[in-house]
Design a protein around this motif. Structure first.
Motif, PDB file in Angstrom:
ATOM      1  N   GLN A 175     -16.571  33.569 -12.062  1.00 11.94           N
ATOM      2  CA  GLN A 175     -17.811  34.233 -12.477  1.00 11.94           C
ATOM      3  C   GLN A 175     -17.506  35.494 -13.279  1.00 11.94           C
ATOM      4  O   GLN A 175     -18.193  35.785 -14.277  1.00 11.94           O
ATOM      5  N   GLU A 176     -16.503  36.247 -12.875  1.00 11.39           N
ATOM      6  CA  GLU A 176     -16.097  37.445 -13.612  1.00 11.39           C
ATOM      7  C   GLU A 176     -15.621  37.071 -15.018  1.00 11.39           C
ATOM      8  O   GLU A 176     -15.952  37.731 -15.997  1.00 11.39           O
ATOM      9  N   ARG A 177     -14.822  35.995 -15.091  1.00  9.81           N
ATOM     10  CA  ARG A 177     -14.325  35.551 -16.393  1.00  9.81           C
ATOM     11  C   ARG A 177     -15.478  35.121 -17.302  1.00  9.81           C
ATOM     12  O   ARG A 177     -15.533  35.510 -18.481  1.00  9.81           O
ATOM     13  N   LEU A 178     -16.431  34.362 -16.778  1.00 12.78           N
ATOM     14  CA  LEU A 178     -17.586  33.939 -17.566  1.00 12.78           C
ATOM     15  C   LEU A 178     -18.439  35.121 -17.994  1.00 12.78           C
ATOM     16  O   LEU A 178     -18.962  35.164 -19.126  1.00 12.78           O
ATOM     17  N   ALA A 179     -18.596  36.118 -17.124  1.00  8.32           N
ATOM     18  CA  ALA A 179     -19.388  37.311 -17.467  1.00  8.32           C
ATOM     19  C   ALA A 179     -18.699  38.088 -18.589  1.00  8.32           C
ATOM     20  O   ALA A 179     -19.379  38.589 -19.510  1.00  8.32           O
ATOM     21  N   ARG A 180     -17.369  38.205 -18.531  1.00  8.91           N
ATOM     22  CA  ARG A 180     -16.654  38.904 -19.617  1.00  8.91           C
ATOM     23  C   ARG A 180     -16.795  38.151 -20.931  1.00  8.91           C
ATOM     24  O   ARG A 180     -17.005  38.746 -21.992  1.00  8.91           O
ATOM     25  N   THR A 191     -13.181  32.774   1.778  1.00  4.44           N
ATOM     26  CA  THR A 191     -12.035  31.876   1.779  1.00  4.44           C
ATOM     27  C   THR A 191     -11.359  31.949   0.418  1.00  4.44           C
ATOM     28  O   THR A 191     -11.825  32.652  -0.486  1.00  4.44           O
ATOM     29  N   ALA A 192     -10.309  31.197   0.251  1.00  5.96           N
ATOM     30  CA  ALA A 192      -9.614  31.178  -1.046  1.00  5.96           C
ATOM     31  C   ALA A 192     -10.548  30.645  -2.134  1.00  5.96           C
ATOM     32  O   ALA A 192     -10.525  31.125  -3.278  1.00  5.96           O
ATOM     33  N   ASP A 193     -11.393  29.664  -1.796  1.00  4.23           N
ATOM     34  CA  ASP A 193     -12.351  29.123  -2.776  1.00  4.23           C
ATOM     35  C   ASP A 193     -13.358  30.190  -3.202  1.00  4.23           C
ATOM     36  O   ASP A 193     -13.770  30.236  -4.373  1.00  4.23           O
ATOM     37  N   SER A 194     -13.771  31.042  -2.260  1.00  4.92           N
ATOM     38  CA  SER A 194     -14.728  32.109  -2.586  1.00  4.92           C
ATOM     39  C   SER A 194     -14.118  33.053  -3.620  1.00  4.92           C
ATOM     40  O   SER A 194     -14.790  33.453  -4.582  1.00  4.92           O
ATOM     41  N   PHE A 195     -12.867  33.424  -3.439  1.00  5.85           N
ATOM     42  CA  PHE A 195     -12.213  34.310  -4.392  1.00  5.85           C
ATOM     43  C   PHE A 195     -12.033  33.628  -5.753  1.00  5.85           C
ATOM     44  O   PHE A 195     -12.178  34.253  -6.802  1.00  5.85           O
ATOM     45  N   ALA A 196     -11.745  32.328  -5.743  1.00  8.71           N
ATOM     46  CA  ALA A 196     -11.603  31.592  -7.012  1.00  8.71           C
ATOM     47  C   ALA A 196     -12.943  31.546  -7.742  1.00  8.71           C
ATOM     48  O   ALA A 196     -12.997  31.741  -8.971  1.00  8.71           O
ATOM     49  N   ARG A 197     -14.046  31.288  -7.013  1.00 12.20           N
ATOM     50  CA  ARG A 197     -15.381  31.260  -7.660  1.00 12.20           C
ATOM     51  C   ARG A 197     -15.741  32.624  -8.217  1.00 12.20           C
ATOM     52  O   ARG A 197     -16.295  32.742  -9.307  1.00 12.20           O
ATOM     53  N   PHE A 198     -15.426  33.698  -7.472  1.00 17.37           N
ATOM     54  CA  PHE A 198     -15.724  35.054  -7.934  1.00 17.37           C
ATOM     55  C   PHE A 198     -14.941  35.362  -9.207  1.00 17.37           C
ATOM     56  O   PHE A 198     -15.482  35.931 -10.169  1.00 17.37           O
ATOM     57  N   ALA A 199     -13.660  34.980  -9.228  1.00 23.28           N
ATOM     58  CA  ALA A 199     -12.843  35.220 -10.431  1.00 23.28           C
ATOM     59  C   ALA A 199     -13.397  34.442 -11.616  1.00 23.28           C
ATOM     60  O   ALA A 199     -13.441  34.956 -12.744  1.00 23.28           O
TER      61      ALA A 199
END
Length: 122
Positions: A106-111, A96-104
C-alpha cells in the motif's frame, strides 16, 4: 530415579541431666511421712520438661508453616498475574508477516500515485 536422602536430619537435642533431675530420679524408700504421689514426682518433672520442649518445637513448626503460607500466597498471586498478563497480551489482531507485506504494498502504491499526480501537474 529417586533423589538421595539428606545425610543429616534435624532432631530434638538430648537434654543434659540437671542436679534436680538426678536427685529426683533416685527412688525413695516408701516410709513414714512419704506421700504415695512422691514416687511420681520425677516422672512428672520429666514430663513437664518434655512438654516444654514439645511446645517450643511446635512454635517453631508454626513459624515454618506461617512462612510457607505467606510464600504460597505470594507465589499464587504471581502465577495469577502471569495468567492475566497472558490473556491481556495475547490478541487475535496481532500483525502477521502478510500484514506487513500488504502495508508495504500500500505504501508503494501510494508513492507511485503521488509521483504520477506530481508528473501530471508539471
Amino acid at each position: 530415579m529417586s533423589r538421595p536422602h539428606p545425610t543429616s536430619r534435624p532432631t530434638t537435642p538430648l537434654r543434659p541431666t540437671t542436679p534436680l533431675r538426678r536427685s529426683n530420679s533416685r527412688a525413695r524408700p516408701a516410709g513414714v511421712g512419704a506421700l504415695p504421689l512422691d514416687a511420681l514426682a520425677p516422672a512428672f518433672a520429666e514430663l513437664n520438661s518434655s512438654l516444654i520442649d514439645l511446645d517450643a518445637n511446635f512454635q517453631y513448626v508454626e513459624m515454618v508453616q506461617d512462612s510457607l503460607a505467606r510464600f504460597s500466597e505470594s507465589f499464587a498471586a504471581f502465577l495469577y498475574g502471569l495468567e492475566v498478563n497472558a490473556w491481556c497480551v495475547d490478541f487475535e489482531e496481532a500483525p502477521t508477516a502478510d500484514s506487513f507485506a500488504r502495508f508495504a504494498e500500500q505504501e508503494r502504491l501510494a508513492r507511485e500515485a503521488a509521483q504520477a499526480g506530481a508528473e501530471q501537474t508539471e
